[in-house]
Design an enzyme around this catalytic site. Structure first.
Site, PDB file in Angstrom:
ATOM      1  N   CYS A 131       0.832  -1.209   0.000  1.00  0.00           N
ATOM      2  CA  CYS A 131       0.000   0.000   0.000  1.00  0.00           C
ATOM      3  C   CYS A 131       0.859   1.250   0.000  1.00  0.00           C
ATOM      4  CB  CYS A 131      -0.940  -0.006   1.197  1.00  0.00           C
ATOM      5  SG  CYS A 131      -1.967   1.464   1.261  1.00  0.00           S
ATOM      6  N   CYS A 134      -0.489   4.092   2.092  1.00  0.00           N
ATOM      7  CA  CYS A 134      -0.349   3.952   3.543  1.00  0.00           C
ATOM      8  C   CYS A 134       1.100   4.188   3.982  1.00  0.00           C
ATOM      9  CB  CYS A 134      -0.729   2.542   3.997  1.00  0.00           C
ATOM     10  SG  CYS A 134      -2.140   1.846   3.171  1.00  0.00           S
ATOM     11  N   ASP A 135       2.055   3.682   3.214  1.00  0.00           N
ATOM     12  CA  ASP A 135       3.430   3.590   3.709  1.00  0.00           C
ATOM     13  C   ASP A 135       4.448   4.466   2.991  1.00  0.00           C
ATOM     14  OD1 ASP A 135       2.519   1.678   5.510  1.00  0.00           O
ATOM     15  OD2 ASP A 135       2.802   0.052   4.084  1.00  0.00           O
TER      16      ASP A 135
END
Ligand code: NAP
Length: 307
Positions: A131, A134-135
């Protein structure tokens, strides 16, 4: 006993909840292990109709949920881990607790696919991610690698150039599955290097507990070499979330639900919506449309039983 249980709270499930709630069925939505589905892992969605300037993915899916709650849809956190669809009422095991329902809409979507290397699995969360949204933030000024040749890989590679000192996009063929516009954006981005006909054989360094590099292989020549990497992002497609329904309804060889026309499945009273059945379009708007169809069919199914 519920009238309708909707499994999954992405675009498909939440839209089904709006329609089922407005039909006074008081649907129960089992939110699943990734509440909000794939939209909750994206940033800007530019192709959902009605938003000329785009819309933030998590906001979009949350708003669809709120809209359904305004009409009486109920949500429960948790996942369906088992099911008995052999007779009605259908029975669902939600994290150990059984619930019963007259009709069922499966909108469990699909989850990220992994390469399957032992080193990859050990380093998830320590440099390996599926992701970018997300990261990506964690790799500011670092060396980033993205794997895949579809739209997701192109989108993530572009997005990650906001953070990384470099982004290397690795694809196993020299033809891309991605759409022309997405490929053109990647090619025009000076921070992205493309490595085609190349696969990853190993991710280092499990002994250090963090990603430090990879071993790459040219699939034509067989040559191997190593490259330093800090953030390793997979964008190689998805696997449908149907494990809980295996053996209960007809699935194809990849685990996608087999549609029997409209939103119907091989079991009367069980309907499908979204990416759990759709391996072709897989868009937020088609998932929303599929959720609408499933709810309307569930409503007709229940109404027909009462007459
Ligand atoms: P995808 O189109 O299925 O592409 C997956 C890519 O990963 C392919 O290039 C595939 O290679 C590669 N791959 C699969 N397994 C692999 C493995 N084990 N090792 C190495 N590479 C592997 O998936 P996606 O990119 O996630 O897109 C899914 C759908 O969402 C598509 O319909 C796409 O158009 C859509 N989407 C749209 C947007 C947008 O329009 N903004 C953004 C993201 C996604 P091969 O090509 O060799 O099979």
């Amino acid at each position: 006993m519920r009238n309708v249980v909707i499994v999954g709270s992405g675009c498909a499930g939440n839209t089904a909840a709006i329609y089922a709630a407005r039909a006074s069925l008081t649907p129960l939505v089992v939110a699943g292990h990734e509440p909000g589905g794939q939209l909750s892992l994206t940033t800007l969605v530019e192709n959902f109709p009605g938003f000329p300037d785009g819309v933030n993915g998590p906001d979009l899916v949350e708003n669809i949920k709120k809209q359904s709650q305004n009409f009486g849809a109920e949500y429960v956190l948790g996942s369906v881990v088992g099911a008995d669809l052999s007779k009605r009422p259908f029975r669902l095991n939600v994290d150990g607790e059984w619930i019963e329902t007259r009709a069922l809409i499966i909108a469990t979507g699909a989850s990220a696919r992994w390469l399957g290397l032992p080193s990859e699995q050990k380093l998830i969360g320590h440099g390996v991610s599926s992701c970018a949204t997300c990261d990506g933030f964690f790799y500011r000024g670092k060396k980033i690698m993205v794997i895949g040749g579809g739209d997701s890989a192109m989108e993530e590679a572009n997005f990650l150039t906001k953070f990384g000192s470099e982004v290397v996009l690795v694809h196993r063929r020299d033809q891309f599955r991605a759409s022309r516009i997405m490929i053109d954006r990647v090619r025009a981005n000076p921070k992205i290097t493309l490595l085609t006909n190349t696969v990853v054989d190993e991710i280092f360094d499990v002994s250090k507990g963090v990603v430090t590099g990879v071993r790459l292989r040219d699939v034509l020549s067989g040559d191997t070499w190593e490259r330093e990497v800090d953030g390793f992002f997979l964008a190689i497609g998805h696997v449908p979330n149907t494990a809980a329904f295996k053996g209960q309804i007809e699935l194809d060889q990849d685990g996608y639900i087999v549609s029997k026309g409209g939103a119907t499945t091989s079991v009367r009273g069980v309907f499908h919506a979204g990416d759990v059945q759709d391996r072709t379009y897989r868009q937020a708007i088609t998932a929303a449309g599929a959720g609408c169809m499933a709810a309307i069919e569930a409503e007709h199914f229940l109404a027909a039983e009462e007459h």
